[in-house]
Design an enzyme around this catalytic site. Structure first.
Site, PDB file in Angstrom:
ATOM      1  N   MET A 120       1.053  -1.382  -0.235  1.00 31.21           N
ATOM      2  CA  MET A 120       0.232  -0.035  -0.062  1.00 31.21           C
ATOM      3  C   MET A 120       1.337   1.101   0.282  1.00 31.21           C
ATOM      4  O   MET A 120      -0.045   2.189   0.138  1.00 31.21           O
ATOM      5  CB  MET A 120      -1.019  -0.241   1.309  1.00 31.21           C
ATOM      6  CG  MET A 120      -1.932  -1.259   1.192  1.00 31.21           C
ATOM      7  SD  MET A 120      -3.169  -1.122  -0.720  1.00 31.21           S
ATOM      8  CE  MET A 120      -3.534  -3.198   0.215  1.00 31.21           C
ATOM      9  N   CYS A 121       2.460   0.948   0.303  1.00 33.50           N
ATOM     10  CA  CYS A 121       2.733   2.287  -0.720  1.00 33.50           C
ATOM     11  C   CYS A 121       2.875   3.048  -1.752  1.00 33.50           C
ATOM     12  O   CYS A 121       3.042   2.159  -2.785  1.00 33.50           O
ATOM     13  CB  CYS A 121       4.207   1.838   0.108  1.00 33.50           C
ATOM     14  SG  CYS A 121       4.580   1.418   1.688  1.00 33.50           S
ATOM     15  N   HIS A 122       3.110   3.957  -1.559  1.00 33.41           N
ATOM     16  CA  HIS A 122       3.017   5.125  -3.248  1.00 33.41           C
ATOM     17  C   HIS A 122       4.223   4.747  -3.180  1.00 33.41           C
ATOM     18  O   HIS A 122       5.157   5.145  -2.671  1.00 33.41           O
ATOM     19  CB  HIS A 122       2.467   6.835  -2.792  1.00 33.41           C
ATOM     20  CG  HIS A 122       0.838   6.509  -2.726  1.00 33.41           C
ATOM     21  ND1 HIS A 122       0.563   5.966  -1.566  1.00 33.41           N
ATOM     22  CD2 HIS A 122      -0.156   6.631  -2.948  1.00 33.41           C
ATOM     23  CE1 HIS A 122      -1.099   6.790  -0.880  1.00 33.41           C
ATOM     24  NE2 HIS A 122      -1.090   6.954  -1.953  1.00 33.41           N
ATOM     25  N   MET A 168       7.448   4.647   6.045  1.00 32.37           N
ATOM     26  CA  MET A 168       7.849   2.922   5.774  1.00 32.37           C
ATOM     27  C   MET A 168       9.412   2.820   4.909  1.00 32.37           C
ATOM     28  O   MET A 168       9.881   1.832   4.619  1.00 32.37           O
ATOM     29  CB  MET A 168       7.018   2.549   4.715  1.00 32.37           C
ATOM     30  CG  MET A 168       5.309   2.567   4.991  1.00 32.37           C
ATOM     31  SD  MET A 168       5.681   1.499   6.717  1.00 32.37           S
ATOM     32  CE  MET A 168       6.239  -0.508   6.680  1.00 32.37           C
ATOM     33  N   GLU A 169       9.886   4.072   4.071  1.00 36.64           N
ATOM     34  CA  GLU A 169      11.053   4.213   3.122  1.00 36.64           C
ATOM     35  C   GLU A 169      12.133   4.238   4.696  1.00 36.64           C
ATOM     36  O   GLU A 169      13.520   3.525   3.996  1.00 36.64           O
ATOM     37  CB  GLU A 169      10.874   5.705   2.685  1.00 36.64           C
ATOM     38  CG  GLU A 169      10.317   5.575   1.243  1.00 36.64           C
ATOM     39  CD  GLU A 169       9.046   5.546   1.447  1.00 36.64           C
ATOM     40  OE1 GLU A 169       7.956   5.494   0.544  1.00 36.64           O
ATOM     41  OE2 GLU A 169       8.798   5.971   2.536  1.00 36.64           O
ATOM     42  N   ASP A 187      23.433 -11.499   6.077  1.00 39.21           N
ATOM     43  CA  ASP A 187      23.360 -12.912   4.832  1.00 39.21           C
ATOM     44  C   ASP A 187      25.227 -12.143   4.516  1.00 39.21           C
ATOM     45  O   ASP A 187      25.919 -13.742   4.594  1.00 39.21           O
ATOM     46  CB  ASP A 187      23.086 -11.825   2.878  1.00 39.21           C
ATOM     47  CG  ASP A 187      23.300 -11.811   2.448  1.00 39.21           C
ATOM     48  OD1 ASP A 187      22.929 -13.347   2.280  1.00 39.21           O
ATOM     49  OD2 ASP A 187      23.955 -11.354   1.448  1.00 39.21           O
TER      50      ASP A 187
END
Length: 162
Positions: free
Chosen positions: A75-77, A116-117, A131
């Site tokens: 749902m992120c733009h 969110m970014e 990793d």
């Protein structure tokens, strides 16, 4: 209680329409961490990890992840980011381990925030460290991951973690 805006009239998920919101400068800073044993710390510090410079690769991974957040969080733009800065800080965690704190600051001028970014950036950076070092020890612990602050916008207030 604040009304959630990510649901349509049928109760199904939707991407929020931000077209009527004015562009403002928006920033967000997030943090994550990864606890590593002393052997991994020494290898990172001496640049002896066979896959390369761990912090340099993690920094690039975090920047790339911030730019692609809209590709992995449904749902992120898509946002044109104006700045991304990722930094690292080591702390002693226990007698046998070190904690690598990862901070990301993200900035845009737009109609939606960049929380969110910033969170995606620190998460990807921590996963990259894992990793690159897992051949030495798979017992590394990632987290917690959290928002430190966010600024900008017209409908929601600035946020500062207490």
């Amino acid at each position: 209680m604040k009304k959630l805006t990510h649901f349509n009239e049928e109760g199904r998920a939707k991407m929020v329409d931000v077209s009527s919101k004015p562009d403002t400068v928006r920033t967000a800073t997030a943090q994550s961490s990864i606890e590593v044993n002393e052997v991994i710390y020494e290898h990172i510090h001496a640049n002896k990890i066979k896959k390369g410079d761990v912090l340099a690769v993690a920094q690039v991974a975090g920047i790339m992840a911030a730019k692609k957040t809209w590709d992995i969080i449904p749902m992120c733009h898509p946002i044109a980011l104006q700045g991304i800065d990722i930094s690292f800080e080591w702390e002693k965690a226990t007698d046998e381990s070190r904690l690598l704190k990862i901070m990301a600051s993200v900035k845009t001028k737009g109609s939606t925030g960049v929380e969110m970014e910033a969170l995606t950036a620190v998460s990807a950076a921590a996963l990259t460290v894992y990793d690159m070092c897992k051949a030495i020890d798979k017992g590394m612990v990632i987290g917690p991951t959290f928002l430190i602050e966010k600024t900008g916008g017209t409908t929601s207030k600035d946020y500062q973690r207490k």
